[in-house]
Design a protein around this motif. Structure first.
Motif, PDB file in Angstrom:
ATOM      1  N   ASP A   1      29.162  50.632  30.863  1.00 12.94           N
ATOM      2  CA  ASP A   1      27.939  50.926  31.616  1.00 12.94           C
ATOM      3  C   ASP A   1      26.727  50.161  31.093  1.00 12.94           C
ATOM      4  N   SER A   2      26.843  49.599  29.895  1.00 10.76           N
ATOM      5  CA  SER A   2      25.728  48.835  29.320  1.00 10.76           C
ATOM      6  C   SER A   2      25.735  47.380  29.767  1.00 10.76           C
ATOM      7  N   LEU A   3      26.744  46.997  30.570  1.00 14.61           N
ATOM      8  CA  LEU A   3      26.905  45.605  30.993  1.00 14.61           C
ATOM      9  C   LEU A   3      26.579  45.442  32.473  1.00 14.61           C
ATOM     10  N   PRO A   4      26.187  44.250  32.885  1.00 15.12           N
ATOM     11  CA  PRO A   4      26.027  43.992  34.319  1.00 15.12           C
ATOM     12  C   PRO A   4      27.342  44.247  35.055  1.00 15.12           C
ATOM     13  N   GLU A   5      27.239  44.597  36.314  1.00 15.58           N
ATOM     14  CA  GLU A   5      28.423  45.020  37.067  1.00 15.58           C
ATOM     15  C   GLU A   5      29.488  43.939  37.139  1.00 15.58           C
ATOM     16  N   ASP A   6      29.067  42.676  37.162  1.00 15.72           N
ATOM     17  CA  ASP A   6      30.041  41.593  37.311  1.00 15.72           C
ATOM     18  C   ASP A   6      30.500  41.013  35.973  1.00 15.72           C
ATOM     19  N   ALA A   7      30.184  41.699  34.869  1.00 13.07           N
ATOM     20  CA  ALA A   7      30.538  41.165  33.549  1.00 13.07           C
ATOM     21  C   ALA A   7      32.021  41.314  33.248  1.00 13.07           C
ATOM     22  N   VAL A   8      32.694  42.267  33.911  1.00 14.78           N
ATOM     23  CA  VAL A   8      34.122  42.486  33.682  1.00 14.78           C
ATOM     24  C   VAL A   8      34.877  42.177  34.971  1.00 14.78           C
ATOM     25  N   ARG A   9      35.868  41.319  34.865  1.00 18.04           N
ATOM     26  CA  ARG A   9      36.728  40.989  36.004  1.00 18.04           C
ATOM     27  C   ARG A   9      38.072  41.687  35.789  1.00 18.04           C
ATOM     28  N   TRP A  10      38.350  42.663  36.635  1.00 17.75           N
ATOM     29  CA  TRP A  10      39.552  43.476  36.500  1.00 17.75           C
ATOM     30  C   TRP A  10      40.745  42.792  37.164  1.00 17.75           C
ATOM     31  N   GLY A  11      41.935  43.158  36.706  1.00 19.47           N
ATOM     32  CA  GLY A  11      43.153  42.623  37.297  1.00 19.47           C
ATOM     33  C   GLY A  11      43.385  41.158  37.008  1.00 19.47           C
ATOM     34  N   ARG A  12      42.896  40.680  35.864  1.00 13.51           N
ATOM     35  CA  ARG A  12      43.073  39.271  35.489  1.00 13.51           C
ATOM     36  C   ARG A  12      43.871  39.223  34.182  1.00 13.51           C
ATOM     37  N   ALA A  13      45.162  39.039  34.304  1.00 15.75           N
ATOM     38  CA  ALA A  13      46.056  39.040  33.138  1.00 15.75           C
ATOM     39  C   ALA A  13      46.208  37.630  32.586  1.00 15.75           C
ATOM     40  N   PHE A  14      46.002  37.487  31.283  1.00 11.87           N
ATOM     41  CA  PHE A  14      46.096  36.194  30.604  1.00 11.87           C
ATOM     42  C   PHE A  14      47.509  35.633  30.714  1.00 11.87           C
ATOM     43  N   GLU A  15      47.581  34.340  31.036  1.00 11.53           N
ATOM     44  CA  GLU A  15      48.875  33.652  31.028  1.00 11.53           C
ATOM     45  C   GLU A  15      48.917  32.578  29.957  1.00 11.53           C
ATOM     46  N   SER A  16      47.880  31.718  29.933  1.00  8.43           N
ATOM     47  CA  SER A  16      47.849  30.645  28.941  1.00  8.43           C
ATOM     48  C   SER A  16      46.437  30.096  28.861  1.00  8.43           C
ATOM     49  N   ALA A  17      46.210  29.293  27.837  1.00  6.05           N
ATOM     50  CA  ALA A  17      44.903  28.660  27.682  1.00  6.05           C
ATOM     51  C   ALA A  17      45.064  27.381  26.883  1.00  6.05           C
ATOM     52  N   GLY A  18      44.201  26.444  27.153  1.00  3.71           N
ATOM     53  CA  GLY A  18      44.205  25.190  26.425  1.00  3.71           C
ATOM     54  C   GLY A  18      43.331  24.169  27.114  1.00  3.71           C
ATOM     55  N   GLU A  19      42.754  23.257  26.310  1.00  5.15           N
ATOM     56  CA  GLU A  19      41.895  22.189  26.828  1.00  5.15           C
ATOM     57  C   GLU A  19      40.773  22.737  27.702  1.00  5.15           C
ATOM     58  N   GLY A  20      40.262  23.895  27.279  1.00  3.84           N
ATOM     59  CA  GLY A  20      39.105  24.456  27.960  1.00  3.84           C
ATOM     60  C   GLY A  20      39.389  25.143  29.271  1.00  3.84           C
ATOM     61  N   VAL A  21      40.666  25.454  29.559  1.00  2.00           N
ATOM     62  CA  VAL A  21      41.025  26.125  30.802  1.00  2.00           C
ATOM     63  C   VAL A  21      41.822  27.386  30.490  1.00  2.00           C
ATOM     64  N   LEU A  22      41.354  28.503  31.026  1.00  2.00           N
ATOM     65  CA  LEU A  22      42.011  29.798  30.876  1.00  2.00           C
ATOM     66  C   LEU A  22      42.744  30.102  32.171  1.00  2.00           C
ATOM     67  N   ARG A  23      44.050  30.359  32.077  1.00  2.00           N
ATOM     68  CA  ARG A  23      44.878  30.583  33.261  1.00  2.00           C
ATOM     69  C   ARG A  23      45.377  32.033  33.293  1.00  2.00           C
ATOM     70  N   PHE A  24      45.440  32.577  34.504  1.00  2.00           N
ATOM     71  CA  PHE A  24      45.853  33.961  34.700  1.00  2.00           C
ATOM     72  C   PHE A  24      47.158  34.024  35.481  1.00  2.00           C
ATOM     73  N   THR A  25      47.828  35.161  35.366  1.00  2.00           N
ATOM     74  CA  THR A  25      49.143  35.296  35.994  1.00  2.00           C
ATOM     75  C   THR A  25      49.084  35.289  37.514  1.00  2.00           C
ATOM     76  N   ASP A  26      47.906  35.524  38.095  1.00  2.00           N
ATOM     77  CA  ASP A  26      47.795  35.490  39.555  1.00  2.00           C
ATOM     78  C   ASP A  26      47.587  34.082  40.090  1.00  2.00           C
ATOM     79  N   GLY A  27      47.630  33.093  39.183  1.00  2.00           N
ATOM     80  CA  GLY A  27      47.487  31.701  39.594  1.00  2.00           C
ATOM     81  C   GLY A  27      46.078  31.163  39.507  1.00  2.00           C
ATOM     82  N   SER A  28      45.097  32.022  39.268  1.00  2.00           N
ATOM     83  CA  SER A  28      43.716  31.576  39.160  1.00  2.00           C
ATOM     84  C   SER A  28      43.449  31.042  37.752  1.00  2.00           C
ATOM     85  N   SER A  29      42.310  30.382  37.604  1.00  3.14           N
ATOM     86  CA  SER A  29      41.950  29.835  36.292  1.00  3.14           C
ATOM     87  C   SER A  29      40.432  29.743  36.205  1.00  3.14           C
ATOM     88  N   THR A  30      39.943  29.538  34.994  1.00  2.27           N
ATOM     89  CA  THR A  30      38.504  29.379  34.775  1.00  2.27           C
ATOM     90  C   THR A  30      38.291  28.501  33.546  1.00  2.27           C
TER      91      THR A  30
END
Length: 369
Positions: A110-139
């Motif tokens: 409750d102390s964070l902005p509403e969009d500070a937490v992204r739910w349903g994003r399970a970590f798959e892998s990371a490297g070279e500055g890219v974070l990948r999730f099991t749903d196929g998305s990345s950031t």
């Protein structure tokens, strides 16, 4: 620069709060679909972690949800002998109050902005500055913080260390609304913690803020195959309670009455820890907080260390907003030293619990003179 935090536990959320206070953008990615997707566990003894909540500007709100009476403690032997009873005066300072883990997590969320937490994003892998999730998305990220708990997947980016079984297996059970359903047992347990130790086992009952008493039945010096060989039928709660009562044969009838009164939540827990003093070469773009960094026996330090990790790393990043590698190195140097000491202390308490005369040793620990 972009900071990605994997895991919406206490350490990750405290870090996010500290960064928010200092005007640094960060996003928390959590695999659970929503904040109330599952139970968050029982009560926490928050002592050194209060410093983190003070740094995060949340100490007053924490005191509003903390339970000072949760500092009460009763220590007994399996034959029913009461060795120690500590009742907390109403005006006692909140040195080690208990707080419901879910309430503390909600306070941080409750102390964070509403969009500070992204739910349903399970970590798959990371490297070279890219974070990948099991749903196929990345950031993209400039700094990745693994706050993903005991079975952290981010940890593998820094170290080959893995949690190892410590020879303790636990079964979690509980009695809901105990004041109404079993007032005699409620009076016996009291307002805080109720420990019975001996015979290589323990029964740890803990009053929760929602009226539930959570009970941990702990079996020490047991192997990883304990649940397979114990004869506890976890898929049949009534039969599981009966078998657990058999495993505590010879204990005072009041203790087995606690087991008999429990509901159908009967959950096995195999306890693991990371090596004491675990370190890794500092990386410029990845670090860890909480159990991901220093999983230790559950004797009261883990949550406090996670809160402090989040606060210390947040302060370091605020002090070096344009130099993440320097901030990470500064944080890890402090964290390694602090959590290694806490892990050593936790291991010593774990040894006491495993001893044949555990109840007497714990009495000496609480009353050294």
């Amino acid at each position: 620069m972009t900071i990605a935090i994997v895991g919406a536990g206490l350490g990750g959320l405290t870090l996010a709060r500290m960064l928010h206070l200092n005007g640094i953008d960060a996003v928390v990615y959590e695999r659970e679909p929503a904040r109330d997707a599952r139970s968050q566990g029982g009560m926490l003894d928050i002592h050194s972690g209060q410093r983190a909540l003070r740094e995060a500007g949340l100490i007053d709100q924490f005191y509003e949800i903390a339970r000072g009476e949760g500092q009460d403690m009763r220590l007994l032997e399996p034959d029913g002998t009461l060795l120690l009873q500590e009742n907390t005066p109403d005006d006692a300072p909140l040195a080690r109050p208990e707080v419901d883990r879910a309430d503390l997590r909600d306070l941080l969320l409750d102390s964070l902005p509403e969009d500070a937490v992204r739910w349903g994003r399970a970590f798959e892998s990371a490297g070279e500055g890219v974070l990948r999730f099991t749903d196929g998305s990345s950031t993209a990220y400039d700094l990745l913080v693994g706050a993903d708990g005991a079975n952290s997947r981010v940890r593998a980016l820094l170290t080959d260390a893995r949690p190892a079984h410590i020879g303790q297996n636990s079964v979690e059970i509980g009695i809901p609304d105990i004041d109404r359903t079993y007032p005699d047992l409620a009076a016996m347990v009291g307002r805080g913690n109720y420990w019975v130790l001996g015979d290589g086992k323990s029964l740890a009952a803990q009053r929760n803020g929602d009226g539930r008493v959570r009970i941990g039945l702990n079996f020490y010096r047991t192997g990883e195959d304990f649940f397979a060989t114990s004869g506890i039928p976890f898929d049949d709660p009534a039969a599981a309670r009966a078998r657990l009562i058999e495993l505590f044969d010879g204990w005072d009838a009041r203790f087995t009455a606690l087991i008999a009164a429990c509901d159908d939540t009967v959950a096995p827990r195999a306890l693991t820890t990371l090596p004491i003093g675990l370190t890794w070469p500092s990386a410029p773009d990845v670090t860890l907080v909480g159990d991901a960094a220093h999983l230790m026996p559950p004797v009261g330090e883990g949550a406090n260390m996670a809160l402090l990790d989040g606060a210390v790393l947040g302060l370091a990043l605020a002090a070096h907003p344009d130099d993440f590698p320097a901030a990470v190195k500064e944080y890890e140097q402090e964290m390694f030293e602090r959590t290694s000491a806490a892990a050593r202390d936790s291991a010593e308490i774990q040894e006491l619990l495993e001893a044949p005369d555990a109840s007497r040793r714990m009495l000496a620990f609480f009353q050294p003179n």
